[in-house]
Design a protein around this motif. Structure first.
Motif, short mmCIF file in Angstrom:
data_model
loop_
_atom_site.label_atom_id
_atom_site.label_comp_id
_atom_site.label_asym_id
_atom_site.label_seq_id
_atom_site.Cartn_x
_atom_site.Cartn_y
_atom_site.Cartn_z
N ILE A 24 -60.40 55.89 82.68
CA ILE A 24 -60.39 56.97 81.69
C ILE A 24 -59.31 57.98 82.01
O ILE A 24 -58.54 58.41 81.15
CB ILE A 24 -61.78 57.64 81.62
N LEU A 25 -59.22 58.36 83.29
CA LEU A 25 -58.29 59.42 83.67
C LEU A 25 -56.84 58.98 83.61
O LEU A 25 -55.96 59.81 83.34
CB LEU A 25 -58.63 59.92 85.08
N ASN A 26 -56.59 57.69 83.83
CA ASN A 26 -55.18 57.26 83.77
C ASN A 26 -54.79 56.72 82.39
O ASN A 26 -53.67 56.25 82.20
CB ASN A 26 -54.87 56.23 84.86
N GLY A 27 -55.74 56.78 81.44
CA GLY A 27 -55.41 56.41 80.08
C GLY A 27 -55.65 54.96 79.70
O GLY A 27 -55.42 54.56 78.56
N GLU A 28 -56.12 54.12 80.65
CA GLU A 28 -56.42 52.73 80.31
C GLU A 28 -57.55 52.66 79.28
O GLU A 28 -57.57 51.75 78.44
CB GLU A 28 -56.83 51.96 81.56
N LEU A 29 -58.49 53.59 79.39
CA LEU A 29 -59.55 53.72 78.38
C LEU A 29 -59.31 55.04 77.65
O LEU A 29 -59.78 56.10 78.07
CB LEU A 29 -60.93 53.72 79.04
N PRO A 30 -58.55 55.04 76.57
CA PRO A 30 -58.18 56.28 75.88
C PRO A 30 -59.36 56.88 75.12
O PRO A 30 -60.38 56.22 74.92
CB PRO A 30 -57.07 55.84 74.93
N PRO A 31 -59.23 58.14 74.69
CA PRO A 31 -60.29 58.77 73.89
C PRO A 31 -60.66 57.91 72.70
O PRO A 31 -59.80 57.36 72.02
CB PRO A 31 -59.65 60.09 73.45
N GLY A 32 -61.96 57.81 72.46
CA GLY A 32 -62.46 57.01 71.35
C GLY A 32 -62.85 55.59 71.72
O GLY A 32 -63.47 54.88 70.92
N HIS A 69 -74.33 55.23 66.00
CA HIS A 69 -73.91 53.88 65.60
C HIS A 69 -72.77 53.32 66.46
O HIS A 69 -72.30 52.21 66.20
CB HIS A 69 -73.49 53.82 64.12
N ARG A 70 -72.30 54.08 67.44
CA ARG A 70 -71.22 53.57 68.30
C ARG A 70 -71.63 53.52 69.77
O ARG A 70 -71.03 52.80 70.55
CB ARG A 70 -69.96 54.44 68.17
N GLY A 71 -72.60 54.31 70.16
CA GLY A 71 -73.02 54.33 71.55
C GLY A 71 -72.12 55.20 72.40
O GLY A 71 -71.60 56.23 71.94
N ALA A 72 -71.89 54.78 73.64
CA ALA A 72 -71.08 55.55 74.59
C ALA A 72 -69.61 55.42 74.24
O ALA A 72 -69.08 54.31 74.09
CB ALA A 72 -71.34 55.08 76.01
N VAL A 73 -68.93 56.57 74.14
CA VAL A 73 -67.52 56.61 73.74
C VAL A 73 -66.78 57.58 74.65
O VAL A 73 -67.30 58.64 75.00
CB VAL A 73 -67.39 57.06 72.27
N VAL A 74 -65.56 57.23 75.04
CA VAL A 74 -64.72 58.14 75.83
C VAL A 74 -64.41 59.37 74.98
O VAL A 74 -63.98 59.26 73.83
CB VAL A 74 -63.41 57.46 76.27
N SER A 157 -66.33 71.12 89.68
CA SER A 157 -66.98 70.54 88.50
C SER A 157 -66.13 70.76 87.25
O SER A 157 -65.98 69.86 86.41
CB SER A 157 -68.37 71.17 88.32
N LEU A 158 -65.55 71.94 87.13
CA LEU A 158 -64.67 72.22 85.99
C LEU A 158 -63.41 71.38 86.05
O LEU A 158 -62.91 70.92 85.01
CB LEU A 158 -64.32 73.71 85.95
N TRP A 159 -62.87 71.18 87.25
CA TRP A 159 -61.69 70.32 87.39
C TRP A 159 -61.99 68.93 86.87
O TRP A 159 -61.16 68.32 86.18
CB TRP A 159 -61.27 70.24 88.85
N GLN A 160 -63.16 68.40 87.23
CA GLN A 160 -63.52 67.07 86.79
C GLN A 160 -63.66 67.04 85.27
O GLN A 160 -63.19 66.10 84.61
CB GLN A 160 -64.83 66.64 87.44
N GLN A 161 -64.27 68.07 84.72
CA GLN A 161 -64.50 68.11 83.28
C GLN A 161 -63.19 68.18 82.50
O GLN A 161 -63.09 67.64 81.40
CB GLN A 161 -65.38 69.31 82.93
N CYS A 162 -62.18 68.85 83.07
CA CYS A 162 -60.93 69.03 82.32
C CYS A 162 -59.80 68.17 82.88
O CYS A 162 -58.64 68.40 82.53
CB CYS A 162 -60.53 70.50 82.29
N ARG A 163 -60.12 67.16 83.68
CA ARG A 163 -59.06 66.33 84.27
C ARG A 163 -58.20 65.68 83.18
O ARG A 163 -56.98 65.58 83.32
CB ARG A 163 -59.68 65.28 85.19
N ALA A 164 -58.82 65.24 82.11
CA ALA A 164 -58.03 64.62 81.03
C ALA A 164 -57.02 65.60 80.45
O ALA A 164 -55.89 65.23 80.12
CB ALA A 164 -58.96 64.09 79.94
#
Length: 226
Positions: A24-32, A69-74, A157-164
């Protein structure tokens, strides 16, 4: 069930979580991107149970959310969340820099300098995630000097939340070789820490976070993320 059988799924969940978090963080799994348990289990070579646990932890970390209707999403990036998270970061990190610079030792200043050198090397090589890792390590040394573990825990914790968001901002600056924003503030922060200049350290952090907010806003605008 034996204790070893109970522990094994948890250890696997740790590994799956680390793998998905990195993707997720390196973009292999992009938002959505949808995180389908069975598909991911096949890709990482585990049973569904560790994947479910890893996804649950990604939700807790703010990297994934549930959609009807989509479940877990980035999760995607929004200007509203950016402003909210960085406003809180300013409140906490300006104070952490002020307190830390009053109490930091000469040895810890040298440790900050070592992380700064590694950070500059990552910038030269265009490695975004290692750059952020060394930047956070540098700041952690200063913030830990404040002597308030709960403050540092909240900041992490905030760093992790805003890493993207941080990745978006760092990539934008790396694309502009003349942009010094990735290293100038850290250089000034180390100088303030060496002088025990609490007001100076606080001012540097304030300016750094305001600048980061503006840069990331510009990148999100350019990408059409709202």
């Amino acid at each position: 069930m034996s204790l070893s059988k109970r522990v094994a799924p948890l250890l696997l969940a740790d590994q799956v979580y680390a793998t998905l978090q990195e993707a997720i963080l390196n973009g292999e799994l992009p938002p959505g991107s949808r995180l389908t348990v069975r598909e991911l289990a096949e890709q990482v070579g585990t049973s569904p149970m560790p994947v479910r646990e890893a996804i649950r932890r990604l939700e807790e970390a703010g990297l994934v959310h549930r959609e009807p209707h989509r479940g877990a999403v980035v999760r995607g990036l929004t200007l509203e969340e950016l402003v909210h998270v960085y406003d809180i970061r300013r409140l906490l990190e300006v104070e952490a820099a002020r307190l830390g610079s009053e109490r930091i030792s000469a040895e810890d200043c040298e440790r900050m300098q070592a992380e700064y050198s590694l950070m500059r090397a990552a910038i030269r090589d265009g490695r975004v995630v290692p750059y952020l890792d060394h930047d956070e390590a540098l700041l952690s040394i200063l913030y830990n000097a404040a002597g308030n573990p709960l403050l540092v825990q909240m900041i992490r914790s905030l760093w992790q939340q805003c890493r993207a968001y941080k990745i978006v901002g760092a990539k934008g600056s790396l694309d502009s070789p003349e942009d010094v924003s990735l290293w100038r503030y850290q250089q000034d922060l180390i100088a303030a820490a060496r002088e025990s200049d609490s007001a100076g350290a606080a001012a540097v952090n304030e300016a750094s976070l305001l600048d980061a907010t503006d840069r990331i806003k510009a990148r999100l605008d350019a990408q059409g993320e709202r």
